[in-house]
Design a protein around this motif. Sequence first.
Motif, PDB file in Angstrom:
ATOM      1  N   ARG A 115     -24.542 -51.256  10.107  1.00 19.50           N
ATOM      2  CA  ARG A 115     -24.039 -52.375  10.804  1.00 19.50           C
ATOM      3  C   ARG A 115     -23.244 -52.200  11.788  1.00 19.50           C
ATOM      4  O   ARG A 115     -22.736 -53.111  12.810  1.00 19.50           O
ATOM      5  CB  ARG A 115     -23.421 -53.166   9.578  1.00 19.50           C
ATOM      6  CG  ARG A 115     -24.221 -53.695   8.399  1.00 19.50           C
ATOM      7  CD  ARG A 115     -23.385 -54.240   7.283  1.00 19.50           C
ATOM      8  NE  ARG A 115     -22.373 -53.187   6.833  1.00 19.50           N
ATOM      9  CZ  ARG A 115     -21.359 -53.303   5.872  1.00 19.50           C
ATOM     10  NH1 ARG A 115     -21.343 -54.517   5.168  1.00 19.50           N
ATOM     11  NH2 ARG A 115     -20.519 -52.525   5.318  1.00 19.50           N
ATOM     12  N   LEU A 116     -22.982 -50.778  12.127  1.00 24.09           N
ATOM     13  CA  LEU A 116     -21.939 -50.490  13.237  1.00 24.09           C
ATOM     14  C   LEU A 116     -22.840 -50.107  14.503  1.00 24.09           C
ATOM     15  O   LEU A 116     -22.317 -49.798  15.603  1.00 24.09           O
ATOM     16  CB  LEU A 116     -21.119 -49.468  12.937  1.00 24.09           C
ATOM     17  CG  LEU A 116     -20.128 -49.617  11.899  1.00 24.09           C
ATOM     18  CD1 LEU A 116     -19.053 -48.627  11.444  1.00 24.09           C
ATOM     19  CD2 LEU A 116     -19.300 -51.119  12.025  1.00 24.09           C
ATOM     20  N   ASN A 117     -24.185 -50.258  14.134  1.00 19.71           N
ATOM     21  CA  ASN A 117     -24.947 -50.028  15.680  1.00 19.71           C
ATOM     22  C   ASN A 117     -24.782 -51.113  16.496  1.00 19.71           C
ATOM     23  O   ASN A 117     -24.603 -52.337  16.378  1.00 19.71           O
ATOM     24  CB  ASN A 117     -26.628 -50.012  14.955  1.00 19.71           C
ATOM     25  CG  ASN A 117     -26.925 -48.774  14.163  1.00 19.71           C
ATOM     26  OD1 ASN A 117     -26.070 -47.985  13.876  1.00 19.71           O
ATOM     27  ND2 ASN A 117     -28.063 -49.087  13.731  1.00 19.71           N
ATOM     28  N   GLU A 118     -24.970 -50.632  17.843  1.00 20.37           N
ATOM     29  CA  GLU A 118     -24.936 -51.470  19.080  1.00 20.37           C
ATOM     30  C   GLU A 118     -25.976 -52.539  18.779  1.00 20.37           C
ATOM     31  O   GLU A 118     -26.807 -52.407  18.130  1.00 20.37           O
ATOM     32  CB  GLU A 118     -24.717 -50.605  20.210  1.00 20.37           C
ATOM     33  CG  GLU A 118     -24.546 -51.720  21.586  1.00 20.37           C
ATOM     34  CD  GLU A 118     -23.189 -52.078  21.478  1.00 20.37           C
ATOM     35  OE1 GLU A 118     -22.984 -53.205  20.734  1.00 20.37           O
ATOM     36  OE2 GLU A 118     -22.298 -51.756  22.209  1.00 20.37           O
ATOM     37  N   LEU A 119     -25.554 -53.392  19.691  1.00 19.45           N
ATOM     38  CA  LEU A 119     -26.622 -54.805  19.834  1.00 19.45           C
ATOM     39  C   LEU A 119     -28.129 -54.243  20.113  1.00 19.45           C
ATOM     40  O   LEU A 119     -27.927 -53.297  21.300  1.00 19.45           O
ATOM     41  CB  LEU A 119     -26.397 -55.802  20.568  1.00 19.45           C
ATOM     42  CG  LEU A 119     -27.200 -56.896  20.990  1.00 19.45           C
ATOM     43  CD1 LEU A 119     -27.319 -57.948  19.827  1.00 19.45           C
ATOM     44  CD2 LEU A 119     -26.950 -57.702  22.319  1.00 19.45           C
ATOM     45  N   ASP A 120     -29.157 -54.547  19.675  1.00 20.89           N
ATOM     46  CA  ASP A 120     -30.480 -54.156  20.105  1.00 20.89           C
ATOM     47  C   ASP A 120     -30.923 -54.961  21.204  1.00 20.89           C
ATOM     48  O   ASP A 120     -31.147 -56.174  20.919  1.00 20.89           O
ATOM     49  CB  ASP A 120     -31.564 -54.087  19.013  1.00 20.89           C
ATOM     50  CG  ASP A 120     -32.918 -53.887  19.396  1.00 20.89           C
ATOM     51  OD1 ASP A 120     -33.025 -53.423  20.479  1.00 20.89           O
ATOM     52  OD2 ASP A 120     -33.872 -53.586  18.382  1.00 20.89           O
ATOM     53  N   PHE A 121     -31.051 -54.522  22.507  1.00 21.19           N
ATOM     54  CA  PHE A 121     -31.483 -55.113  23.705  1.00 21.19           C
ATOM     55  C   PHE A 121     -33.038 -55.475  23.873  1.00 21.19           C
ATOM     56  O   PHE A 121     -33.440 -56.183  25.074  1.00 21.19           O
ATOM     57  CB  PHE A 121     -30.804 -54.821  25.112  1.00 21.19           C
ATOM     58  CG  PHE A 121     -29.399 -54.925  24.929  1.00 21.19           C
ATOM     59  CD1 PHE A 121     -28.851 -56.222  25.394  1.00 21.19           C
ATOM     60  CD2 PHE A 121     -28.548 -54.089  24.585  1.00 21.19           C
ATOM     61  CE1 PHE A 121     -27.528 -56.429  25.576  1.00 21.19           C
ATOM     62  CE2 PHE A 121     -27.126 -54.193  24.889  1.00 21.19           C
ATOM     63  CZ  PHE A 121     -26.635 -55.547  25.114  1.00 21.19           C
ATOM     64  N   GLY A 122     -33.685 -54.891  23.000  1.00 19.26           N
ATOM     65  CA  GLY A 122     -35.334 -55.214  22.885  1.00 19.26           C
ATOM     66  C   GLY A 122     -35.822 -54.697  24.273  1.00 19.26           C
ATOM     67  O   GLY A 122     -35.723 -53.569  24.697  1.00 19.26           O
ATOM     68  N   ILE A 151     -16.216 -43.204   9.480  1.00 18.41           N
ATOM     69  CA  ILE A 151     -17.190 -44.095   9.545  1.00 18.41           C
ATOM     70  C   ILE A 151     -17.990 -44.063  10.628  1.00 18.41           C
ATOM     71  O   ILE A 151     -17.270 -44.478  11.718  1.00 18.41           O
ATOM     72  CB  ILE A 151     -16.845 -45.439   8.963  1.00 18.41           C
ATOM     73  CG1 ILE A 151     -16.096 -45.429   7.711  1.00 18.41           C
ATOM     74  CG2 ILE A 151     -18.099 -46.479   8.848  1.00 18.41           C
ATOM     75  CD1 ILE A 151     -15.377 -46.647   7.197  1.00 18.41           C
ATOM     76  N   VAL A 152     -19.380 -43.902  10.992  1.00 18.33           N
ATOM     77  CA  VAL A 152     -19.948 -43.751  12.359  1.00 18.33           C
ATOM     78  C   VAL A 152     -21.296 -44.876  12.028  1.00 18.33           C
ATOM     79  O   VAL A 152     -21.849 -45.201  11.046  1.00 18.33           O
ATOM     80  CB  VAL A 152     -20.441 -42.379  12.507  1.00 18.33           C
ATOM     81  CG1 VAL A 152     -19.213 -41.628  12.588  1.00 18.33           C
ATOM     82  CG2 VAL A 152     -21.322 -42.013  11.475  1.00 18.33           C
ATOM     83  N   SER A 153     -21.732 -44.982  13.057  1.00 23.42           N
ATOM     84  CA  SER A 153     -23.004 -45.758  13.363  1.00 23.42           C
ATOM     85  C   SER A 153     -24.255 -44.812  13.002  1.00 23.42           C
ATOM     86  O   SER A 153     -24.065 -43.406  12.958  1.00 23.42           O
ATOM     87  CB  SER A 153     -23.314 -46.502  14.754  1.00 23.42           C
ATOM     88  OG  SER A 153     -23.532 -45.732  15.504  1.00 23.42           O
ATOM     89  N   GLN A 154     -25.373 -45.340  12.926  1.00 28.95           N
ATOM     90  CA  GLN A 154     -26.439 -44.319  12.863  1.00 28.95           C
ATOM     91  C   GLN A 154     -27.134 -43.762  14.152  1.00 28.95           C
ATOM     92  O   GLN A 154     -27.637 -42.968  14.147  1.00 28.95           O
ATOM     93  CB  GLN A 154     -27.934 -45.109  12.439  1.00 28.95           C
ATOM     94  CG  GLN A 154     -27.917 -45.688  11.026  1.00 28.95           C
ATOM     95  CD  GLN A 154     -29.025 -46.551  10.716  1.00 28.95           C
ATOM     96  OE1 GLN A 154     -29.454 -47.556  11.709  1.00 28.95           O
ATOM     97  NE2 GLN A 154     -29.752 -46.434   9.516  1.00 28.95           N
TER      98      GLN A 154
END
Length: 202
Positions: A77-84, A51-54
């Motif tokens: 859902r395993l993507n890191e936080l989006d820091f904008g 299982i991996v992130s995008q």
Amino acid sequence: MRFFLVRHGQTTANVSGVFYGSTDLSLSPQGIGQSRRVAGYLSGVSFGRTIVSQLQRSQQTARLVVPAGAELHVDSRLNELDFGEWEMRHFSDIEKESPASWQRWMDDWQNATPDGGEAFSHFAARVRQAADETGKQRENTDTLIVAHQGVLSLMLATWLGMPVEAMWHFPFGHDAYTVVDNQAGFWVLRVFNGRSVWQTEE
């Protein structure tokens, strides 16, 4: 059921010390080498599921660890936080240019939101949901999860029944693997940041 957690190999952003989560960087040459070392440590494991992130740094790492042609199950859902607007910026620049936002983050990071980014509460909710669903799998197989520091540390804290802030106790290395067992709903941390060949217990 056994889970192997691997943080993606290093990128240039990891070296420069900037904030980055959603920025889709590839592995650096050093990161490729780190991932290949992890592949050597885990060469004796036959993963039933990966299982991996995008994000490509996660998928690139997984491709170096599992055999060629193995299927990767992508979970956003395993993507890191989006820091904008903080993406690819150093904290010293953010502190200087957006002092109020930076202070809110420093004072209450669980309830603050980076300028134009993702609220930590939303990030935590999606990661915990993924952790809960993944942990309830019924297959008696070894599962590899390749993701990011924030994701893996929060996932591990969730499985171990610890509060969100406990995630800071788990600094995942780029060149290591972590092993967690789920024994009928009882979670056991077997290895954290292992850097030797995994030997399956008899």
